[in-house]
Write an enzyme that holds these catalytic residues in place. Structure first.
Site, mmCIF file in Angstrom:
data_model
loop_
_atom_site.group_PDB
_atom_site.id
_atom_site.type_symbol
_atom_site.label_atom_id
_atom_site.label_comp_id
_atom_site.label_asym_id
_atom_site.label_seq_id
_atom_site.Cartn_x
_atom_site.Cartn_y
_atom_site.Cartn_z
ATOM 1 N N GLU A 144 0.830 -1.196 0.000
ATOM 2 C CA GLU A 144 0.000 0.000 0.000
ATOM 3 C C GLU A 144 0.864 1.245 0.000
ATOM 4 O O GLU A 144 1.973 1.239 0.513
ATOM 5 C CB GLU A 144 -0.890 0.012 1.244
ATOM 6 C CG GLU A 144 -1.925 -1.085 1.218
ATOM 7 C CD GLU A 144 -2.828 -1.055 2.435
ATOM 8 O OE1 GLU A 144 -3.943 -1.560 2.335
ATOM 9 O OE2 GLU A 144 -2.430 -0.525 3.485
ATOM 10 N N CYS B 163 -0.989 6.164 10.076
ATOM 11 C CA CYS B 163 0.268 5.544 10.522
ATOM 12 C C CYS B 163 0.023 4.157 11.082
ATOM 13 O O CYS B 163 -0.826 3.979 11.943
ATOM 14 C CB CYS B 163 0.894 6.340 11.653
ATOM 15 S SG CYS B 163 1.412 7.948 11.176
HETATM 16 N N1 SAH Z 1 9.572 0.505 10.292
HETATM 17 C C1 SAH Z 1 9.665 1.937 10.263
HETATM 18 C C2 SAH Z 1 8.689 2.615 9.332
HETATM 19 C C3 SAH Z 1 7.266 2.148 9.319
HETATM 20 S S1 SAH Z 1 6.186 2.563 10.660
HETATM 21 C C4 SAH Z 1 9.547 2.493 11.651
HETATM 22 O O1 SAH Z 1 9.286 1.730 12.560
HETATM 23 O O2 SAH Z 1 9.767 3.674 11.842
HETATM 24 C C5 SAH Z 1 5.889 4.286 10.518
HETATM 25 C C6 SAH Z 1 5.513 4.926 11.841
HETATM 26 O O3 SAH Z 1 4.168 4.594 12.231
HETATM 27 C C7 SAH Z 1 6.397 4.469 12.988
HETATM 28 O O4 SAH Z 1 6.742 5.549 13.818
HETATM 29 C C8 SAH Z 1 5.486 3.506 13.705
HETATM 30 O O5 SAH Z 1 5.925 3.263 14.988
HETATM 31 C C9 SAH Z 1 4.159 4.219 13.592
HETATM 32 N N2 SAH Z 1 2.989 3.390 13.911
HETATM 33 C C10 SAH Z 1 2.869 2.057 13.825
HETATM 34 N N3 SAH Z 1 1.650 1.656 14.236
HETATM 35 C C11 SAH Z 1 0.986 2.772 14.584
HETATM 36 C C12 SAH Z 1 -0.338 3.016 15.086
HETATM 37 N N4 SAH Z 1 -1.191 2.039 15.264
HETATM 38 N N5 SAH Z 1 -0.671 4.306 15.340
HETATM 39 C C13 SAH Z 1 0.184 5.323 15.106
HETATM 40 N N6 SAH Z 1 1.423 5.151 14.629
HETATM 41 C C14 SAH Z 1 1.831 3.886 14.379
#
Ligand code: SAH
Length: 337
Positions: free
Chosen positions: A87, A328
């Site tokens: 996605e 996110c």
């Molecule tokens: N693996 C990388 C990039 C992908 S996640 C990383 O961990 O940074 C992108 C962002 O979204 C990260 O900061 C992650 O922690 C956040 N994220 C994941 N699940 C989420 C959720 N349910 N609500 C808000 N942010 C979330």
């Protein structure tokens, strides 16, 4: 080979290997990324060179399976040639069009609050499949992408070389020419990757998904912390900020009662100290597995105030796309379930 996976230097080398002038690489970049060419016929090369390029490269993009569009956010579900799905999200903002790209099919990191991690890692994306997300968005929505977050499905530093090439292609002069400071790579904390990234000649921005101010809590939320504890992570982030002379973003999702108390804010401020970091507070987006809750507005404001009082830079992320399941951590390529 897919043309969208070729960096400017690789394309120059290709021309040299064919006994051609490497300056042709810039003409190809100009044609495909600025003039939106979908073949090599109109670039003005000799018939021999044109046919050679036509034979060696293809322009295929991931196939659009589903398109969701609402107000300022749009999402594409894309099918890759081997039948896997990813996605990608477009956020139309006042100051430009930003996209959030995926780097892997699934993710091996297993963060407890994240939807993507529940799919397990199936494979890395190739460079052309990451660039292909941007090209598919530009074509489908007729926009020029001006900012990129590498924050979709996957851990970018677990696919370092393809992410590095992706950044090289995006920033290439005569191509898309997206500035390094308009591209942010977000990692859950692969320390070796952060250090390697810091040493690139022209790194883009760095964001770190921190989410907890101490090792005990962080290890509970993010298994990667057992391998790379906070002390190592913070020193790698500092190394980046000093080497690249750039401010590092620390992303911090607010999970009610878990990491959002005043004590956590103070711990976080102490952890950061005088380093060139700032905190991006992110509202938690409840996912299907829902073992966490969003923090209240009051809690978030109190957390924000404590950081501010300690002289820490803080921003709050606007929530984009929750109605499209495009927020996110919600990207998951549901097709693969
Ligand atoms: N693996 C990388 C990039 C992908 S996640 C990383 O961990 O940074 C992108 C962002 O979204 C990260 O900061 C992650 O922690 C956040 N994220 C994941 N699940 C989420 C959720 N349910 N609500 C808000 N942010 C979330």
């Amino acid at each position: 080979m897919n043309i969208f996976g070729i960096t400017p230097s690789a394309l120059s080398e290709y021309f040299i290997s064919k006994g051609e002038n490497p300056a042709k690489a810039a003409l190809v970049f100009d044609a495909i990324y600025r003039k939106k060419a979908t073949s090599f016929y109109d670039i003005g090369f000799s018939e021999r060179v044109t046919e050679m390029l036509q034979k060696d490269f293809d322009f295929s993009l991931p196939q659009i399976i589903e398109k969701l569009d609402s107000n300022d956010t749009a999402k594409l579900l894309l099918r890759l040639t081997d039948g896997e799905y990813v996605e990608t999200v477009l956020m139309r903002q006042k100051f430009g069009n930003c996209i959030c790209v995926s780097t892997q099919v699934g993710c091996a990191m297993g963060c407890r609050f994240c939807q993507s991690g529940r799919l397990k890692k199936r494979r890395n994306l190739f460079t052309h499949e990451i660039v292909g997300q941007l090209m598919a968005i530009q074509k489908e929505f007729d926009v020029k992408v001006t900012g990129v977050s590498v924050m979709g499905i996957g851990e970018p530093f677990d696919n370092f070389d393809n992410v590095k090439r992706f950044c090289e292609i995006l920033t290439a002069p005569k191509g898309l020419e997206i500035g390094e400071k308009h591209i942010t790579v977000s990692t859950c904390g692969l320390v070796d990757g952060i250090r390697r990234y810091a040493e690139l000649p022209h790194p883009c921005n760095l964001a770190i998904s921190l989410h907890a101010p101490d090792d005990e809590l962080r290890s509970e939320l993010m298994p990667i912390n057992k391998k790379y504890p906070l002390s190592e992570l913070i020193s790698a982030a500092e190394y980046f900020s000093l080497t690249a002379n750039r401010r590092v973003t620390l992303e911090y999702i607010m999970l009610s009662g878990i990491n959002d108390l005043p004590g956590h804010a103070q711990q976080l401020a102490d952890l950061i100290g005088k380093r060139n970091f700032y905190v991006n507070i992110i509202p938690y987006n409840p996912t299907d597995a829902d073992c966490f809750q969003k923090s209240s507005r009051e809690r978030i404001m109190a957390f924000y105030d404590i950081l501010k009082k300690n002289g820490i830079g803080v921003t709050m992320r606007r929530e984009f796309g929750s109605e499209l399941k495009a927020a996110c951590g919600q990207l998951s390529a549901e097709q693969t379930k």
